[in-house]
Design an enzyme around this catalytic site. Sequence first.
Site, PDB file in Angstrom:
ATOM      1  NE  ARG A  60      45.888  29.898  34.590  1.00 59.81           N
ATOM      2  CZ  ARG A  60      46.749  29.645  33.609  1.00 59.81           C
ATOM      3  NH1 ARG A  60      46.670  28.540  32.948  1.00 59.81           N
ATOM      4  NH2 ARG A  60      47.701  30.505  33.302  1.00 59.81           N
ATOM      5  CB  THR A  61      41.427  35.101  36.556  1.00 59.66           C
ATOM      6  OG1 THR A  61      42.400  34.343  37.274  1.00 59.66           O
ATOM      7  CG2 THR A  61      40.437  35.689  37.534  1.00 59.66           C
ATOM      8  CE  LYS A  90      41.990  59.028  25.725  1.00 60.78           C
ATOM      9  NZ  LYS A  90      40.602  59.326  25.345  1.00 60.78           N
ATOM     10  NE  ARG A 113      44.071  38.864  37.606  1.00 64.81           N
ATOM     11  CZ  ARG A 113      44.606  37.661  37.412  1.00 64.81           C
ATOM     12  NH1 ARG A 113      45.538  37.473  36.504  1.00 64.81           N
ATOM     13  NH2 ARG A 113      44.197  36.633  38.116  1.00 64.81           N
ATOM     14  CG  HIS A 141      43.647  35.573  42.896  1.00 65.36           C
ATOM     15  ND1 HIS A 141      42.363  35.660  42.390  1.00 65.36           N
ATOM     16  CD2 HIS A 141      44.431  35.181  41.853  1.00 65.36           C
ATOM     17  CE1 HIS A 141      42.393  35.321  41.105  1.00 65.36           C
ATOM     18  NE2 HIS A 141      43.627  35.045  40.756  1.00 65.36           N
TER      19      HIS A 141
HETATM   20  C1  NCD Z   1      47.652  33.815  39.736  1.00 63.80           C
HETATM   21  C2  NCD Z   1      47.523  35.312  39.937  1.00 63.80           C
HETATM   22  O1  NCD Z   1      47.176  36.042  39.014  1.00 63.80           O
HETATM   23  O2  NCD Z   1      47.763  35.724  41.055  1.00 63.80           O
HETATM   24  N1  NCD Z   1      47.133  33.385  38.502  1.00 63.80           N
HETATM   25  C3  NCD Z   1      45.817  33.043  38.415  1.00 63.80           C
HETATM   26  O3  NCD Z   1      44.927  33.844  38.604  1.00 63.80           O
HETATM   27  N2  NCD Z   1      45.528  31.750  38.183  1.00 63.80           N
HETATM   28  C4  NCD Z   1      49.024  33.308  39.979  1.00 63.80           C
HETATM   29  C5  NCD Z   1      50.172  33.895  39.214  1.00 63.80           C
HETATM   30  O4  NCD Z   1      50.005  34.743  38.339  1.00 63.80           O
HETATM   31  O5  NCD Z   1      51.287  33.463  39.509  1.00 63.80           O
END
Ligand code: NCD
Length: 318
Positions: A60-61, A90, A113, A141
């Site tokens: 999703r993100t 590396k 991320r 997040h």
């Molecule tokens: C979440 C995350 O990455 O923290 N996912 C997301 O971005 N929708 C939740 C998860 O991975 O459990």
Amino acid sequence: MKNDFYNKSYISIDQITSKEQVMSLFAVANTMEKHVLSGKVYEPLKGMCVAVLFYQPSTRTFTSFSAAAKRLGAYVIGLNEMNSFSSAAKGESLEDTIKAIHQTTGANAIVIRHPDDNSSEVAAGASYVPVVNGGSGKKEHPTQALLDLYTIYRKFGRFNNLHIAMVGDLKFGRTIKSLSKLLTVVGEKITITFISPKELRAPKELIKELKEKGVTISQKSQFGHVLEEVDVVYMTRVQKEWFEKEGKMEEYERLKLKFILEQKHVDKMKKESIVMHPLPRVGEILLEVDNDPRAWYFKQMRSGLYVRMALLKSILLK
Ligand code: NCD
């Protein structure tokens, strides 16, 4: 409306300090929704470039940030296997990679991320352009919190007087940490019931901070009668990757499905309440719940597109 996001990195939920900031972003998100649904070309970021660098798995993100930038007309460099295929493999430092990406792509903003809690601060410190945190370690997040709150706002039209149950892995999960903090900025008379196995309780410092900010908190290790009372049940997955890292897979197996939301649970909830989940789910909400009108976890994802469009536009344009 004042744009507090312009030309700044967005790395922590602590940067959101007023309801006005949130409401002005949500107003932009609302406009973004109209643009998307109109199906017409809308390209205010044409000529710009956004790099989306992911060192942890994501559906999703990653797609919503990439789609958000593309829908605004920006050129996207999207790399979702940074851990195995970038020079990180590396041994290159995150700082050097961030500088390199800007030089090689001319990116105007970088979304990242990464499994380290402080990765976004490190990246922002090294970057020539704004950095957006798409999830950092177990800690933050901040865009998920905004899209979660936008979802709550779309449903209830208010932030005051809400009771939210946050369920599952409250120790390793980052979404509940950012969302609970954000709620304190926008709402009054907020009640949060944390429900988890005792091994996966929310960090003490978080509970302390929330209490100091006036949130009514309780911690439980069973659903009990909470479901009858809440406006939102926010389910989360037990975060397997951190158990793996700590060599505690037996504990994971023991805890992974301690809380499963079934239709019989949803049946107890108020008619006007909703079920949320940042997703992915790995068994903690049964499929039978999906058709209940209170199941909002799919709608919640669409909020991500609108909020991320609003954020990128606000960061990149005055
Ligand atoms: C979440 C995350 O990455 O923290 N996912 C997301 O971005 N929708 C939740 C998860 O991975 O459990």
